[in-house]
Every structure is written in structure tokens, then in C-alpha cells.
Design a protein around this motif. Structure first.
Motif, PDB file in Angstrom:
ATOM      1  N   GLY A   1       0.887  -1.366   0.083  1.00  0.00           N
ATOM      2  CA  GLY A   1      -0.107   0.022   0.043  1.00  0.00           C
ATOM      3  C   GLY A   1       0.877   1.348  -0.026  1.00  0.00           C
ATOM      4  O   GLY A   1       0.190   2.372  -0.127  1.00  0.00           O
ATOM      5  N   GLY A   2       2.237   1.378   0.018  1.00  0.00           N
ATOM      6  CA  GLY A   2       2.975   2.344   0.171  1.00  0.00           C
ATOM      7  C   GLY A   2       3.449   2.943  -1.287  1.00  0.00           C
ATOM      8  O   GLY A   2       3.266   1.972  -2.190  1.00  0.00           O
ATOM      9  N   GLU A   3       3.946   4.100  -1.238  1.00  0.00           N
ATOM     10  CA  GLU A   3       4.555   4.607  -2.568  1.00  0.00           C
ATOM     11  C   GLU A   3       5.854   3.981  -3.133  1.00  0.00           C
ATOM     12  O   GLU A   3       6.729   4.056  -2.028  1.00  0.00           O
ATOM     13  N   PHE A   4       6.050   4.092  -4.178  1.00  0.00           N
ATOM     14  CA  PHE A   4       7.460   3.914  -4.850  1.00  0.00           C
ATOM     15  C   PHE A   4       8.463   5.395  -4.718  1.00  0.00           C
ATOM     16  O   PHE A   4       7.854   6.346  -4.896  1.00  0.00           O
ATOM     17  N   PRO A   5       9.516   4.895  -4.259  1.00  0.00           N
ATOM     18  CA  PRO A   5      10.549   6.341  -4.095  1.00  0.00           C
ATOM     19  C   PRO A   5      10.565   6.696  -5.600  1.00  0.00           C
ATOM     20  O   PRO A   5      10.580   6.071  -6.350  1.00  0.00           O
ATOM     21  N   ALA A   6      10.785   7.850  -5.508  1.00  0.00           N
ATOM     22  CA  ALA A   6      11.016   8.720  -6.717  1.00  0.00           C
ATOM     23  C   ALA A   6      12.072   7.946  -7.774  1.00  0.00           C
ATOM     24  O   ALA A   6      11.713   7.678  -9.141  1.00  0.00           O
TER      25      ALA A   6
ATOM     26  N   GLY B   1      -3.379  11.588 -13.914  1.00  0.00           N
ATOM     27  CA  GLY B   1      -4.546  11.780 -13.566  1.00  0.00           C
ATOM     28  C   GLY B   1      -5.454  10.658 -13.342  1.00  0.00           C
ATOM     29  O   GLY B   1      -6.810  10.389 -12.989  1.00  0.00           O
ATOM     30  N   ASP B   2      -4.893   9.271 -13.870  1.00  0.00           N
ATOM     31  CA  ASP B   2      -5.664   7.950 -13.587  1.00  0.00           C
ATOM     32  C   ASP B   2      -5.726   7.529 -11.900  1.00  0.00           C
ATOM     33  O   ASP B   2      -5.072   8.255 -11.055  1.00  0.00           O
ATOM     34  N   ILE B   3      -6.452   6.378 -11.902  1.00  0.00           N
ATOM     35  CA  ILE B   3      -6.457   5.816 -10.366  1.00  0.00           C
ATOM     36  C   ILE B   3      -5.216   5.578 -10.084  1.00  0.00           C
ATOM     37  O   ILE B   3      -4.322   5.121 -10.768  1.00  0.00           O
ATOM     38  N   ALA B   4      -5.091   5.342  -8.646  1.00  0.00           N
ATOM     39  CA  ALA B   4      -3.723   4.737  -7.925  1.00  0.00           C
ATOM     40  C   ALA B   4      -3.634   3.342  -8.855  1.00  0.00           C
ATOM     41  O   ALA B   4      -4.574   2.502  -8.698  1.00  0.00           O
ATOM     42  N   HIS B   5      -2.458   2.830  -9.224  1.00  0.00           N
ATOM     43  CA  HIS B   5      -1.983   1.534  -9.902  1.00  0.00           C
ATOM     44  C   HIS B   5      -1.416   0.858  -8.678  1.00  0.00           C
ATOM     45  O   HIS B   5      -0.681   1.182  -7.861  1.00  0.00           O
ATOM     46  N   HIS B   6      -1.971  -0.504  -8.515  1.00  0.00           N
ATOM     47  CA  HIS B   6      -1.434  -1.555  -7.710  1.00  0.00           C
ATOM     48  C   HIS B   6      -0.288  -2.380  -8.247  1.00  0.00           C
ATOM     49  O   HIS B   6      -0.764  -3.011  -9.157  1.00  0.00           O
ATOM     50  N   TYR B   7       0.962  -2.169  -7.787  1.00  0.00           N
ATOM     51  CA  TYR B   7       2.015  -2.995  -8.535  1.00  0.00           C
ATOM     52  C   TYR B   7       2.115  -4.447  -7.761  1.00  0.00           C
ATOM     53  O   TYR B   7       2.809  -4.524  -6.646  1.00  0.00           O
ATOM     54  N   GLU B   8       1.732  -5.603  -8.308  1.00  0.00           N
ATOM     55  CA  GLU B   8       1.994  -6.858  -7.576  1.00  0.00           C
ATOM     56  C   GLU B   8       3.319  -7.474  -7.770  1.00  0.00           C
ATOM     57  O   GLU B   8       3.630  -8.035  -8.903  1.00  0.00           O
ATOM     58  N   ILE B   9       4.098  -7.497  -6.856  1.00  0.00           N
ATOM     59  CA  ILE B   9       5.245  -7.858  -6.894  1.00  0.00           C
ATOM     60  C   ILE B   9       5.400  -9.164  -6.153  1.00  0.00           C
ATOM     61  O   ILE B   9       5.228  -9.268  -4.902  1.00  0.00           O
ATOM     62  N   ASN B  10       5.445 -10.147  -6.889  1.00  0.00           N
ATOM     63  CA  ASN B  10       5.487 -11.607  -6.456  1.00  0.00           C
ATOM     64  C   ASN B  10       7.036 -12.352  -6.431  1.00  0.00           C
ATOM     65  O   ASN B  10       7.713 -12.063  -7.463  1.00  0.00           O
ATOM     66  N   VAL B  11       7.340 -13.207  -5.426  1.00  0.00           N
ATOM     67  CA  VAL B  11       8.509 -13.984  -5.728  1.00  0.00           C
ATOM     68  C   VAL B  11       7.932 -15.369  -5.498  1.00  0.00           C
ATOM     69  O   VAL B  11       7.226 -15.809  -4.475  1.00  0.00           O
TER      70      VAL B  11
END
Length: 211
Positions: A69-74, A162-172
Motif C-alpha cells: 500500500g506504500g508508494e514507490f520512491p522517486a 490523472g488515473d486511479i492509483a495503480h497497484h503493482y503486484e510484486i511476487n516472489v
């Protein structure tokens, strides 16, 4: 330097057979896959079948760079699609994987991308079974696969402005084979399909990005 991207025609071919993170079009014989993912009614979402078997053991992945749920660093954002990030590969650590693991794979998938089929940002396979994480460089023997952009290695987030928040599924994924015997140029959906037949464990972290 910005990464070169797929042509529209090539991207359409990839998107036309796309899977969600670890998703298979059909499960290999004798390999029970979980049911469709939950339908999200906004923005034209539709059901996408998961490729991780119900029997897969869940283990833990963490990162000093991102959290659920956190944000990616720049500096981990993409340097493409109108973004000017550093494309720094995120660091991951995992623990409690199945004892029978023979190799690991990593994927990063954006199911919120407005493509009708999501977007693959990162695929790595043939990570040795004795590894418990990755830093800025991949271990010897690991294969950096091809993302939906047509580039190899990590591609950071860059959702449409301007889009919705995107959720990036990082799987191991913990796999039951030491190698997938796939070339780095293998299309991401083919690589994910191949992985799906060998998954015995899964760990996930899902950071977000919005602009």
C-alpha cells in the motif's frame, strides 16, 4: 537515457495473451489453479484467472524500498512513458520459502494498467535456491526477462497522469525446477505461463503509484 518501447503492433500481440501476475491461460495438466480474481467494476475491469495453485505455500517478502500500500520512491519510477525516474531496481528479501525450492522467480505486474490485459514491468527467473533476496544487481545465473515495454530488466511504475492509483503486484515465486530453460527474450506472458506450472510457494508485496 529513455528505454526503447515495443511498437504498437508488438505490444498488441503481447497484450492479447496477457496474464495477471503469475497468471496462466490454462493450468497445466494435474496442476490445480485458483479461481478467477475478484471483479472490480470500475474502469472496465474483468475477471482474470490466477495461475498460482491453491496448494502453493505462502512465505514472506519484504523490501527496504516499498511496502504494501506504500508508494514507490522517486528513483525507482520509470524513465519512460512521460516519467523521468531513475529506474532503480527495488531490493527484496524473503524468508520461510518451501524447503523443496529449487529456484526462485520474481514478477512485477500492474493489473490497473488501461490495456485490457495489465502490464508486466519486471520478470526474473532462475534465481538460485540458496538466495534469500536481490539487491541492485541480480545473482549469477539469474535471467532478467523482457517486460511489456520490450526492454529487459526492471521497469519502474509510470501510470497515466490523472488515473486511479495503480497497484503493482510484486511476487516472489518458489519453483520446483532449477531452471525454466527460457531465453531472456521470451515474451512475458509465455514466461509467466511457464512459471505457473512450477510454483510451489508465493510471497507478495503490493506498493502503489499515482500521478
Amino acid at each position: 537515457m529513455k528505454k526503447s518501447l515495443l511498437t504498437g503492433a508488438a505490444a498488441a500481440v503481447v497484450a492479447g495473451v496477457a496474464l495477471t501476475a503469475g497468471v496462466a491461460l490454462t493450468a497445466p495438466e494435474g496442476h490445480k489453479a485458483a479461481g478467477p480474481a475478484t471483479v472490480r467494476t470500475a474502469y472496465g475491469y474483468s475477471e482474470i484467472r490466477k495461475g498460482v495453485p491453491d496448494s502453493a505455500q505462502r512465505f514472506t517478502v519484504t523490501s527496504p524500498d516499498v511496502s504494501d500500500g506504500g508508494e514507490f520512491p522517486a528513483d525507482t519510477w520509470a524513465d519512460a512513458f512521460g516519467c523521468t525516474g531513475g529506474d532503480r531496481q527495488i531490493r527484496l528479501s524473503w524468508r520461510d520459502a518451501p524447503r523443496t525450492t529449487r529456484s526462485f522467480a520474481i514478477t512485477m505486474f500492474d493489473p490497473d494498467a488501461p490495456t485490457g490485459a495489465g502490464f508486466w514491468h519486471w520478470l526474473v527467473w532462475d534465481i538460485p535456491a540458496d538466495r534469500t533476496g536481490v539487491d541492485s544487481a541480480l545473482p549469477a545465473g539469474a535471467v532478467a526477462g523482457t517486460a511489456d515495454s520490450g526492454t529487459s530488466g526492471y521497469l519502474g511504475p509510470c501510470p497515466p497522469s490523472g488515473d486511479i492509483a495503480h497497484h503493482y503486484e510484486i511476487n516472489v515465486y518458489a519453483l520446483d525446477v532449477p531452471t525454466l530453460n527460457l531465453a531472456a527474450t521470451t515474451p512475458p506472458t509465455v514466461a509467466a505461463f511457464t512459471m505457473s506450472g512450477h510454483v510451489i510457494g508465493q510471497a507478495r508485496i503490493t506498493p502503489t503509484a499515482r500521478r
